[in-house]
Design a protein around this motif. Structure first.
Motif, PDB file in Angstrom:
ATOM      1  N   ARG A  21       0.827  -1.215   0.000  1.00  0.00           N
ATOM      2  CA  ARG A  21       0.000   0.000   0.000  1.00  0.00           C
ATOM      3  C   ARG A  21       0.857   1.259   0.000  1.00  0.00           C
ATOM      4  N   PHE A  22       1.996   1.202   0.711  1.00  0.00           N
ATOM      5  CA  PHE A  22       2.807   2.408   0.874  1.00  0.00           C
ATOM      6  C   PHE A  22       4.123   2.360   0.095  1.00  0.00           C
ATOM      7  N   GLY A  23       4.167   1.500  -0.910  1.00  0.00           N
ATOM      8  CA  GLY A  23       5.324   1.476  -1.787  1.00  0.00           C
ATOM      9  C   GLY A  23       6.590   0.958  -1.151  1.00  0.00           C
ATOM     10  N   ARG A  24       6.457   0.051  -0.190  1.00  0.00           N
ATOM     11  CA  ARG A  24       7.600  -0.544   0.480  1.00  0.00           C
ATOM     12  C   ARG A  24       7.803  -1.970  -0.003  1.00  0.00           C
ATOM     13  N   ARG A  25       8.987  -2.506   0.195  1.00  0.00           N
ATOM     14  CA  ARG A  25       9.258  -3.916  -0.088  1.00  0.00           C
ATOM     15  C   ARG A  25       9.010  -4.717   1.188  1.00  0.00           C
ATOM     16  N   PRO A  26       8.131  -5.710   1.169  1.00  0.00           N
ATOM     17  CA  PRO A  26       7.841  -6.480   2.390  1.00  0.00           C
ATOM     18  C   PRO A  26       9.084  -7.084   3.016  1.00  0.00           C
ATOM     19  N   GLU A  27      10.049  -7.472   2.192  1.00  0.00           N
ATOM     20  CA  GLU A  27      11.262  -8.114   2.736  1.00  0.00           C
ATOM     21  C   GLU A  27      12.129  -7.142   3.525  1.00  0.00           C
ATOM     22  N   ASP A  28      11.841  -5.851   3.435  1.00  0.00           N
ATOM     23  CA  ASP A  28      12.600  -4.861   4.198  1.00  0.00           C
ATOM     24  C   ASP A  28      12.020  -4.638   5.596  1.00  0.00           C
ATOM     25  N   ASP A 195      20.335   1.793   9.797  1.00  0.00           N
ATOM     26  CA  ASP A 195      19.463   1.072   8.869  1.00  0.00           C
ATOM     27  C   ASP A 195      18.175   0.572   9.523  1.00  0.00           C
ATOM     28  N   THR A 196      17.937   0.936  10.790  1.00  0.00           N
ATOM     29  CA  THR A 196      16.818   0.334  11.526  1.00  0.00           C
ATOM     30  C   THR A 196      15.909   1.392  12.132  1.00  0.00           C
ATOM     31  N   ALA A 208       3.261   2.855  10.990  1.00  0.00           N
ATOM     32  CA  ALA A 208       4.714   2.741  11.134  1.00  0.00           C
ATOM     33  C   ALA A 208       5.362   2.328   9.816  1.00  0.00           C
ATOM     34  N   ILE A 209       4.755   1.384   9.133  1.00  0.00           N
ATOM     35  CA  ILE A 209       5.290   0.940   7.845  1.00  0.00           C
ATOM     36  C   ILE A 209       5.227   2.073   6.826  1.00  0.00           C
ATOM     37  N   ALA A 210       4.166   2.859   6.866  1.00  0.00           N
ATOM     38  CA  ALA A 210       4.049   4.002   5.962  1.00  0.00           C
ATOM     39  C   ALA A 210       5.203   4.973   6.141  1.00  0.00           C
ATOM     40  N   LEU A 215      11.333  -2.737  11.436  1.00  0.00           N
ATOM     41  CA  LEU A 215      11.110  -3.802  12.402  1.00  0.00           C
ATOM     42  C   LEU A 215       9.874  -3.450  13.214  1.00  0.00           C
ATOM     43  N   VAL A 216       8.864  -4.327  13.199  1.00  0.00           N
ATOM     44  CA  VAL A 216       7.637  -4.098  13.962  1.00  0.00           C
ATOM     45  C   VAL A 216       7.558  -5.121  15.087  1.00  0.00           C
ATOM     46  N   ARG A 217       7.071  -4.669  16.243  1.00  0.00           N
ATOM     47  CA  ARG A 217       7.078  -5.475  17.462  1.00  0.00           C
ATOM     48  C   ARG A 217       5.648  -5.906  17.791  1.00  0.00           C
TER      49      ARG A 217
END
Length: 228
Positions: A21-28, A195-196, A208-210, A215-217
């Motif tokens: 949805r927010f143009g991110r790579r899931p693997e990141d 990088d985190t 947060a992903i947007a 790293l999500v907890r």
């Protein structure tokens, strides 16, 4: 165990949907399973589902579970406030620490990290909402602490962590996480190779992903409420 596996798969699906949805790579975006208050057997069940990174808030629980699961491929993240008299256990066992917010604690962690282990991976906790009751350094004091942590021989500064004030409003959530993202960008401009971004939990991980979470907890949405 099947229920835990299903919840982990569902959480990865939620992360993937938000990333797309927010143009991110899931693997990141990595999932940290917050296993505090849950027994080692529950962690072992999640390990069997392919989950490898686990978050603990208490040094005593970290010690107990690390010993119980010794020899297993677990990455331990210490995510709670660190008391001065508990730093040795954290320094000796954890792979990551997310809540460094004082120079004294950073120095103790570095001094107590065994020479035989690689550097402890560190995130500095920032109080992005200005809550008096919340741990975390102020944005104004962050650059000086980052400089100190970066010089300590047994720590590696990886990024920043935050726990914003709770809100059900998506835009409010995003604004809080944007402050952490901007703080990291400022440190990168100062020469820190970060990088985190450890930010986002069950109720706000999409926001947060947007804003760039890496790293999500997540705890209850994976393990459920602790019984008893």
């Amino acid at each position: 165990m099947n229920q835990i596996c299903e919840r982990i798969r569902a959480m990865h699906g939620r992360i993937q949907t938000a990333a797309e949805r927010f143009g991110r790579r899931p693997e990141d975006i990595r999932l940290l399973a917050v296993s505090k208050t849950h027994p080692a057997a529950t962690v072992a069940a999640a390990l069997a589902c392919g989950q490898q990174a686990f978050g603990e808030n208490y040094a005593s629980e970290l010690t107990e579970k690390a010993h119980a699961l010794e020899g297993r491929d677990v990455t331990w993240h210490f995510i709670g406030p660190i008391q001065g008299n508990k730093t040795r256990a954290v320094a000796e066992i954890a792979h990551w620490v997310h809540a460094v917010d004082r120079e004294r604690i950073a120095r103790r962690l570095s001094d107590q990290r065994p020479e035989s282990l690689p550097p402890l991976q560190v995130c500095i906790q920032v109080n992005v909402s200005g809550e008096a009751s919340k741990s975390g350094i102020t944005a104004a004091a962050l650059p000086a602490l980052a400089e100190t942590v970066a010089t300590l021989p047994h720590l590696q500064l990886r990024g920043l962590m935050a726990i914003p004030a709770p809100s059900e409003d998506f835009d409010t959530q995003r604004r809080a996480f944007a402050r952490l993202r901007q703080a990291r960008e400022d440190l990168i401009r100062r020469g820190h190779g970060l990088d985190t971004l450890s930010m986002g939990m069950s109720d706000d991980l999409e926001a947060a992903i947007a804003e760039g979470a890496t790293l999500v907890r997540v705890g209850t949405a994976i393990f459920g409420s602790r019984s008893g």
